[in-house]
Design a protein around this motif. Structure first.
Motif, PDB file in Angstrom:
ATOM      1  N   THR A  85      12.707 -14.871 -34.720  1.00 24.54           N
ATOM      2  CA  THR A  85      14.047 -13.873 -33.620  1.00 24.54           C
ATOM      3  C   THR A  85      12.692 -12.365 -32.796  1.00 24.54           C
ATOM      4  N   ARG A 134      18.147  -5.447 -32.586  1.00 25.42           N
ATOM      5  CA  ARG A 134      18.499  -6.239 -34.012  1.00 25.42           C
ATOM      6  C   ARG A 134      18.675  -4.705 -35.364  1.00 25.42           C
ATOM      7  N   HIS A 167      25.191 -13.437 -32.765  1.00 24.62           N
ATOM      8  CA  HIS A 167      23.552 -13.820 -31.946  1.00 24.62           C
ATOM      9  C   HIS A 167      23.207 -14.370 -31.073  1.00 24.62           C
ATOM     10  N   GLN A 170      20.280 -16.922 -30.513  1.00 24.29           N
ATOM     11  CA  GLN A 170      20.546 -17.971 -31.219  1.00 24.29           C
ATOM     12  C   GLN A 170      21.767 -18.837 -30.767  1.00 24.29           C
ATOM     13  N   ARG A 203      26.225 -15.041 -38.515  1.00 30.04           N
ATOM     14  CA  ARG A 203      26.565 -14.500 -37.082  1.00 30.04           C
ATOM     15  C   ARG A 203      25.976 -15.455 -36.602  1.00 30.04           C
ATOM     16  N   ARG A 265      22.596 -20.491 -44.306  1.00 33.28           N
ATOM     17  CA  ARG A 265      22.654 -19.402 -45.703  1.00 33.28           C
ATOM     18  C   ARG A 265      23.795 -19.103 -46.478  1.00 33.28           C
ATOM     19  N   GLN A 267      24.938 -15.569 -46.720  1.00 36.44           N
ATOM     20  CA  GLN A 267      24.342 -14.392 -46.659  1.00 36.44           C
ATOM     21  C   GLN A 267      24.631 -13.221 -47.553  1.00 36.44           C
ATOM     22  N   PRO A 303      19.495 -22.445 -38.278  1.00 32.32           N
ATOM     23  CA  PRO A 303      18.964 -21.177 -37.969  1.00 32.32           C
ATOM     24  C   PRO A 303      17.921 -20.803 -38.095  1.00 32.32           C
ATOM     25  N   LEU A 304      17.554 -20.931 -38.965  1.00 33.74           N
ATOM     26  CA  LEU A 304      16.397 -20.694 -40.666  1.00 33.74           C
ATOM     27  C   LEU A 304      16.053 -19.197 -40.729  1.00 33.74           C
TER      28      LEU A 304
HETATM   29  C1  NCD Z   1      19.327 -16.074 -38.328  1.00 29.95           C
HETATM   30  C2  NCD Z   1      19.240 -14.834 -38.424  1.00 29.95           C
HETATM   31  O1  NCD Z   1      19.200 -13.618 -38.489  1.00 29.95           O
HETATM   32  O2  NCD Z   1      20.775 -14.148 -38.697  1.00 29.95           O
HETATM   33  N1  NCD Z   1      18.620 -16.334 -38.248  1.00 29.95           N
HETATM   34  C3  NCD Z   1      18.093 -16.413 -37.178  1.00 29.95           C
HETATM   35  O3  NCD Z   1      17.382 -15.577 -36.313  1.00 29.95           O
HETATM   36  N2  NCD Z   1      16.937 -17.396 -36.242  1.00 29.95           N
HETATM   37  C4  NCD Z   1      20.093 -16.498 -39.529  1.00 29.95           C
HETATM   38  C5  NCD Z   1      20.010 -16.230 -41.510  1.00 29.95           C
HETATM   39  O4  NCD Z   1      18.827 -14.357 -41.271  1.00 29.95           O
HETATM   40  O5  NCD Z   1      20.648 -16.634 -42.236  1.00 29.95           O
END
Ligand code: NCD
Length: 350
Positions: A85, A134, A167, A170, A203, A265, A267, A303-304
């Protein structure tokens, strides 16, 4: 513009009711929550993104894009870990010719001297035209947008992730990825989409769920371990908006039914104790064997960053879209920033 009110009262307003507060002269000014976007906006951002990608294929086009926002500056305030991001926002700003400054570690800012976050954000917003943030706190960007609107020099705020809450950018890139993937298959309308994993604290899935209400006949499957199911607030939102959804704990059963799988994943950074360790998350992993169950034109998203939710062998499959999502993210953010600064008309006319 709705009247300036105190934060406590503003906080209680529902997403849609706040929309005006995030607008300026009928245009998007702050990007804070997914509920502020409607279908015409989503369709337009998708078209604008595709147009930008076309322009960016040539040197002349890149130089044109770089000329658009040369006089604007952006601040990236990222005090929660980020790779994609952060880099995609930074790249998006640079593609448009903007200059960027950054704070990534709050221990290097005057917050360490006891300055409030509000004062910190107000300070660095004094130097720029756009603040991208963020933060681990839920609704942080929303509060800062509200705060800056009360000042004599409001600047745009983009939420790049606010705790477990939202988010929205995203979600925009996810919508763009779905839109492109289904372009020749009737679009996003009528599609079945499964979200898998930690839906309670993720999120990305929350913001995407909000956006999906803008599409007709969508069916959402929430596949999660017990205790990590999608929050009641989101489910109420779907009920109010007549969006069909179903909950499940069985990934194998859901895979053959859907057009898109959205893996996430666990959290565990939000754990209070060791609750995540007690969950068998392997039941929510997508393996090479699962590929056989998936429809031929379905797509796999994430989203990775990933851990073991998607095995690397899946990456080679043409239905795996997560690396494309990364690239799409940059272009969608170019489109969004161009739109905020009203450079979108010039792009569309290029
Ligand atoms: C996500 C986030 O930060 O919420 N990552 C992202 O912005 N692509 C997903 C995550 O951290 O699992």
């Amino acid at each position: 513009m709705i009247r300036a009110i105190d934060w406590e009262a503003f906080k209680e307003l529902r997403g849609g009711e706040k929309r005006e507060y995030f607008m300026r002269d009928g245009n998007i000014f702050h990007v804070v929550m997914a509920q502020q976007f409607d279908r015409p906006f989503l369709d337009y951002i998708c078209d604008l993104t595709t147009k930008i990608r076309g322009i960016a294929k040539g040197n002349q086009g890149m130089l044109f894009l770089q000329s658009l926002l040369q006089t604007k500056r952006a601040m990236l305030y990222f005090v929660q870990p980020s790779t994609r991001t952060f880099l995609s926002f930074m790249s998006a700003c640079q593609i448009l010719g903007m200059r960027c400054s950054e704070v990534r570690d709050p221990t290097t800012s005057s917050e360490m001297k006891g300055e409030t976050q509000e004062d910190t954000v107000r300070t660095f917003s004094s130097y720029v035209d756009l603040t991208i943030m963020r933060h681990v706190q839920e609704r942080f960007a929303e509060k800062m947008a509200w705060l800056l609107n009360q000042t004599g020099r409001p600047v745009s705020v983009i939420n790049a992730g606010s705790g477990k809450d939202q988010h929205p950018t995203q979600a925009l890139l996810d919508i763009y990825t779905l839109h492109r993937s289904f372009e020749n298959y009737g679009g996003i309308d009528g599609k079945a989409i499964a979200m898998i994993g930690d839906l309670l604290r993720g999120r990305t899935v929350r913001s995407l769920t909000y956006l999906l209400k803008n599409y007709d006949g969508v069916k959402i499957y929430f596949v999660a371990p017990r205790g990590l199911q999608m929050g009641e607030d989101l489910k109420d939102y779907l009920r109010e908006n007549d969006v069909d959804f179903e909950e499940s704990e069985n990934l194998d059963e859901i895979i053959p039914l859907v057009d898109a799988l959205y893996m996430t994943r666990i959290q565990d950074e939000y754990d209070q104790g060791d609750e995540s360790k007690k969950i068998d998350y392997s039941k929510f992993h997508f393996t090479g064997d699962h590929l056989k169950l998936l429809k031929p034109n379905a797509i796999i998203m994430h989203p990775l960053p990933r851990r073991a939710e998607i095995r690397p062998e899946v990456d080679q499959d043409r239905r795996a879209m997560y690396w494309r999502q990364v690239r799409n993210g940059m272009w969608v953010r170019v489109a969004l920033i161009a739109k905020i600064f009203l450079a979108d008309r010039e792009i569309m006319n290029y």
